[in-house]
Design a protein around this motif. Structure first.
Motif, mmCIF file in Angstrom:
data_model
loop_
_atom_site.group_PDB
_atom_site.id
_atom_site.type_symbol
_atom_site.label_atom_id
_atom_site.label_comp_id
_atom_site.label_asym_id
_atom_site.label_seq_id
_atom_site.Cartn_x
_atom_site.Cartn_y
_atom_site.Cartn_z
ATOM 1 N N GLU A 149 -2.703 -2.480 -4.328
ATOM 2 C CA GLU A 149 -2.075 -1.767 -3.247
ATOM 3 C C GLU A 149 -2.091 -0.287 -3.599
ATOM 4 O O GLU A 149 -1.934 0.409 -4.615
ATOM 5 N N ASN A 150 -2.601 0.507 -2.561
ATOM 6 C CA ASN A 150 -3.030 2.153 -2.688
ATOM 7 C C ASN A 150 -3.493 2.407 -4.215
ATOM 8 O O ASN A 150 -3.049 3.321 -4.743
ATOM 9 N N GLY A 151 -4.355 1.482 -4.435
ATOM 10 C CA GLY A 151 -5.223 1.761 -5.747
ATOM 11 C C GLY A 151 -4.301 1.096 -7.013
ATOM 12 O O GLY A 151 -4.859 1.752 -8.116
ATOM 13 N N ARG A 152 -3.504 0.657 -6.634
ATOM 14 C CA ARG A 152 -2.582 0.182 -7.780
ATOM 15 C C ARG A 152 -2.478 -1.218 -8.050
ATOM 16 O O ARG A 152 -2.249 -1.842 -6.999
#
Ligand code: UD1
Ligand code: CA
Length: 452
Positions: A149-152
């Motif tokens: 999510e969101n690059g994490r």
């Protein structure tokens, strides 16, 4: 900065029933080495590196293989197969020693490289608590999905627990994880088994790391590097990937191969400079081929050493313990076993040379056989430097042929022959003048009578 210490835990418990074999899964081989040996070979070694292997109960053979490959391997037994987190905790004692980096790998994922292990450790140095190895699966079915999510990275969802939406994710968990060693044990110990399979999933560590406000990152690799092996089909697929890798490495190291796709190598094959390997050659484990040697087509070799500019084959078979000196030659349909063939010696055609020592520049004629086995014990044949063994000779061991000795063709040699002696063992040749003509006459008459 001092190097970070590491502990690699390799999970190798489980029968591998889908292999349909009585052999434990991780002892199956690719490129002449067990799956376990491949993984252990990629794990960090040397000062500050510890290694632990988790095996199933009654798997002494797996423990022995681990110790053979890495004498420093610490063996732990997982008595019940309750999941990957549970398996890791079998090595609690080693983990509690608190290495800087804790790496977890699976024994059935043999194509993993040392570079990837090293790559996974880098984020820990920059403060991440956990690095997970991910890959894009052509078919993600069965793999844990990496939820980003969101690059994490926020979670890993196992197939059985994933929603329909999550099952569409193709970024998957390869199984290799790197934990910051200091906090790892506390996290893994808290993992529960409230999931579809009722197993302790190591993958739950990701969500827990996030809950602690720590960072979990994904390191990506190719699917080929993380192929897991559950079936013989997957074993063959991994073999193909490994062979392609070994051929490429050999070509890049300067080996000439006319048809590399027909040459089979072992993970430990060693080449000198300017080696040529012709099509259709199979090289098993423990083979070293020195500078300028040529391996002709249809040769099979295992645990053998080939000297500089030596020639082998076509159609040669070198069994364990064969050693060919510089410039020596083994020709077609020659089999060797526990045989040292010194520099410049020649065994050109149709021979068996076993439990033997052949001196430099000796020449063994076509069909020379060392009779090394009496049905009970094996015996040695020693052939001196520069000796000449005539065609179709049987050397009944134990026997010594002296330096420069000459053996007449067709001899059955049972007694030692001194240096520079000539030895022939065969019946006297008789000649009857006109005998063939008389014989023909008699036979033609017999035939004519029958024809009436
Ligand atoms: C596991 C991962 C999954 C990942 C996949 C990659 C978990 C929960 N799932 O799933 O996210 O995508 O690998 O191939 O980790 N083992 C033990 N003891 C146990 C259970 C397993 O030693 O109690 C060992 C096995 O021998 C094997 C490895 O751990 O080497 C993985 O176990 P496996 O059951 O094959 O996990 P997967 O379902 O494939
Ligand atoms: Ca698996």
């Amino acid at each position: 900065m001092t190097a970070r210490s590491s502990l690699t835990v390799v999970l190798a418990a489980g029968e591998g029933t889908r292999m349909r074999s009585s052999l434990p899964k991780v002892l199956h081989q690719i490129a002449g080495q067990s799956l376990l040996a491949h993984v252990l070979g990629a794990a960090a070694a040397g000062e500050g590196s510890q290694l632990a292997v988790v095996i199933g109960p009654d798997h002494d053979a797996v423990a022995n293989e681990a110790r053979r490959v890495r004498s420093d391997a610490q063996i732990f037994v997982q008595h019940e197969r309750l999941g990957t987190a549970h398996a890791v905790l079998a090595a609690r004692e080693a983990i509690a020693r608190g290495a800087d980096d804790l790496l977890i790998a699976f024994g059935d994922t043999p194509l993993i490289s040392a570079e990837t292990f090293a790559r996974m450790r880098a984020p820990l140095q920059q403060g991440a608590a956990l690095a997970v190895l991910g890959f894009h699966a052509a078919d993600p079915t069965g793999y844990g999905r990496l939820v980003v999510e969101n690059g994490r990275l926020v979670a890993i969802r196992e197939q059985a627990d994933a929603s329909a939406e999550e099952r569409k994710i193709t970024l998957c968990n390869a199984g290799v994880m790197a934990f910051d060693g200091k906090g790892a044990l506390a996290i893994i110990e808290k993992i529960g088994n409230a999931n579809a399979k009722g197993e302790y999933y190591l993958t739950d560590a990701v969500g827990m790391v996030r809950d602690l406000g720590l960072e979990a990152v994904v390191i990506e690799t190719s699917e080929d590097e993380v192929r897991g092996i559950n079936t013989k089909t997957q074993l063959a697929e991994a073999e193909a990937v490994m062979q392609a890798r070994l051929r490429k490495a050999a070509l890049e190291a300067g080996v000439t191969m006319i048809a590399p796709e027909t040459v089979f190598l072992a993970a430990d094959t060693k080449f000198g400079k300017d080696v040529t390997i012709e099509p259709f050659v199979v090289i098993g484990p423990g083979v070293t081929i020195d500078d300028g040697a040529v391996i002709h087509s249809f040769t099979h070799m295992i645990q053998s050493t080939i000297g500089k500019k030596a020639l082998v084959g076509p159609y040669a078979r070198m069994r364990p313990g064969s050693s060919l000196g510089d410039g020596a030659k083994i020709g077609n349909f020659v089999e060797t076993k526990s045989a040292v063939i010194e520099a410049g010696a020649k065994v050109n055609h149709l021979s068996y040379v076993g439990d033997a020592h052949v001196g430099a520049s000796a020449n063994l004629g076509a069909g020379t056989i060392t009779c090394n086995y009496d049905g009970f014990l094996k015996h040695k044949t020693l052939i001196g430097e520069g000796a000449f063994i005539g065609t179709n000779s049987s050397l009944v061991a134990p026997v010594t042929i002296g330096k420069g000795a000459y053996i007449g063709s067709g001899s059955v040699i049972t007694k030692n022959v001194p240096d520079d002696a000539l030895s022939v063992e065969r019946a006297q040749q008789m000649i009857r003048e006109g005998g063939a003509a008389r014989y023909r006459e008699v036979k033609l008459k017999e035939k004519a009578k029958k024809g009436k």
